[in-house]
Design an enzyme around this catalytic site. Structure first.
Site, PDB file in Angstrom:
ATOM      1  N   ASP A 218       0.893  -1.224  -0.122  1.00  7.20           N
ATOM      2  CA  ASP A 218      -0.010   0.005   0.034  1.00  7.20           C
ATOM      3  C   ASP A 218       1.076   1.434   0.218  1.00  7.20           C
ATOM      4  OD1 ASP A 218      -2.061   1.721   0.617  1.00  7.20           O
ATOM      5  OD2 ASP A 218      -3.296   0.185   1.221  1.00  7.20           O
ATOM      6  N   HIS A 241       2.154   2.292  -3.322  1.00  3.26           N
ATOM      7  CA  HIS A 241       1.360   3.078  -3.813  1.00  3.26           C
ATOM      8  C   HIS A 241       1.556   4.704  -3.719  1.00  3.26           C
ATOM      9  CE1 HIS A 241      -2.133   0.017  -3.215  1.00  3.26           C
ATOM     10  NE2 HIS A 241      -1.537  -0.422  -3.862  1.00  3.26           N
TER      11      HIS A 241
END
Ligand SMILES: *[C@@H]1O[C@H](CO)[C@@H](O)[C@H](O)[C@H]1NC(C)=O
Ligand SMILES: *[C@@H]1O[C@H](CO)[C@@H](O)[C@H](O)[C@H]1NC(C)=O
Length: 392
Positions: A218, A241
């Site tokens: 993430d 991310h």
């Protein structure tokens, strides 16, 4: 009459040596019963070592020798500590239980609350999260998972040269903290692991992150409501991310994010580079005074992105206008390649347009072709060489 002074000056270094060595007490976790065998539960031993260090009126070091120490969920409270200089010096590895359910409902694995002046130095935290990620990928009744290392309402924290592997959820989290320095962190989890943010900061001020390497599933770093005065430098991110401010604006009443510097960062094969994301709902939140400076993008899907209608699942999206006001955000010396054609995607809120967005010396390509820029509801300026053009 010169003698007393001379004697004193000779004695002074010895006095300092004596004072400094005598003013720190070391507590070895093995003396409290911790076993470096990776299978004896050492939670109580660590908590006892903490209690002793916390009760010490002198500064204290908790020492963790080499070896693997199995720990369940543990809370280290600082509100009654008698000193504000506790160092946890780790040569070994702390391992979470292999059954993910043991800590999976606890919220946090290793939690520090209301501590002041805690340093964690060296060592590895192994969250053993893989089986939980697999559960989440195949079933719906899995526990949410535990954050590996969390600090709540704490001040004057240093974390240096710590490695975090395979956390169930976030790797490191700071909530309600003042003055923290994280340096030389190594964070690693698979690119497909869910919610394994590297470092999450919210409600905190004066946080510095330097010289760290983050590879996760993430956000490498996520910055939540109420974060201010952050300095992030020399970080490499990927997979992951990206470095994200957000998600913001879920709540109507929400503290803003301000004064954030992100400098000299490299993104490799990440979903985003420098991102700001808000939900499309009314909110009095804001983002202001952000400097993104000197970033290298290597095969990044969205190197520069502001998304004010963030809704990752595309399910039950709020579909209103985001109330979060984004202003005074500078992107300076951002170079490299995107893996999608739209390298600059700035989608601001209709209800609360972005202002003071500055692009300065930005050069992004889409593989070997020109990239595109897409902008809505944004005011600002471009200066220097800016490619792709067309936004500001
Ligand atoms: C902004 O944050 C930096 C730390 O990153 C701090 O040194 C500076 O004083 C802050 N500026 C203001 C106006 O608070
Ligand atoms: C960033 O990294 C460079 C090269 O490794 C180093 O020279 C510099 O001191 C680092 N800066 C900070 C603030 O850590």
């Amino acid at each position: 009459m010169a003698y007393p002074g001379k004697l004193f000056s000779l004695a002074l270094p010895f006095l300092f040596f004596f004072l400094s060595s005598a003013s720190t007490i070391t507590y070895n976790v093995q003396k409290f019963g911790a076993k470096p065998d990776g299978k004896t539960d050492s939670t109580k031993a660590f908590l006892s070592a903490w209690a002793a260090a916390c009760a010490s009126v002198k500064s204290a070091t908790i020492y963790v020798p080499r070896g693997r120490y199995l720990l369940g969920a543990a809370s280290f409270w600082g509100n009654t500590c008698k000193n504000n200089a506790i160092k946890i010096s780790i040569d070994g590895t702390l391992v979470a239980p292999s059954n993910y359910r043991t800590i999976g409902y606890a919220g946090n694995w290793l939690k520090f609350e209301r501590v002041n002046g805690v340093t964690i130095s060296g060592g590895t935290l192994d969250g053993q999260g893989i089986s939980l990620w697999n559960c989440k990928a195949s079933k719906s009744n899995c526990p949410g998972g535990a954050t590996t290392l969390a600090f709540y309402n704490s001040n004057n924290i240093v974390i240096s040269k710590l490695t975090s592997l395979n956390s169930q959820m976030f790797h490191v989290m700071l909530y309600g903290c003042q003055n923290a320095k994280l340096q030389g962190m190594k964070i690693s989890a698979s690119a497909t692991s869910p919610n394994t943010d590297g470092i999450h900061i919210s409600g905190s001020s004066g946080v510095t992150i330097l010289g760290s390497n983050i590879a996760t599933g993430d956000d490498c770093i996520s910055i939540g409501p109420g974060a201010s005065n952050l300095w992030i430098e020399n970080v490499s991110c990927g997979p992951g991310h990206g470095i994200s401010i957000g998600s913001l604006g879920w709540d109507m009443q929400e503290p803003g994010v301000q004064n954030v510097t992100v400098k000299t960062v490299t993104f490799r094969d990440t979903q985003n580079g420098l991102r700001i994301k808000t939900w499309a709902r009314p909110s009095n939140g804001f983002v202001k005074r952000v400097l993104f400076q000197n970033a290298v993008m290597l095969n990044v899907r969205y190197p520069i992105i502001i998304d004010q209608s963030y809704c990752p699942t595309k399910n039950n999206c709020p579909n209103q206008g985001s109330g979060v006001k984004i202003s005074d955000v500078t992107y300076q010396q951002i170079h490299g390649t995107s893996s999608s054609q739209v390298a600059i995607a700035i989608g601001c809120s209709n209800d609360s347009p972005c202002s003071g967005i500055r692009l300065q010396d930005v050069n992004l390509r889409y593989m070997n072709q020109p990239a595109q820029a897409s902008c809505s509801n944004v005011a600002g300026t471009s200066s220097g060489f800016v490619q792709p053009k067309g936004c500001l």
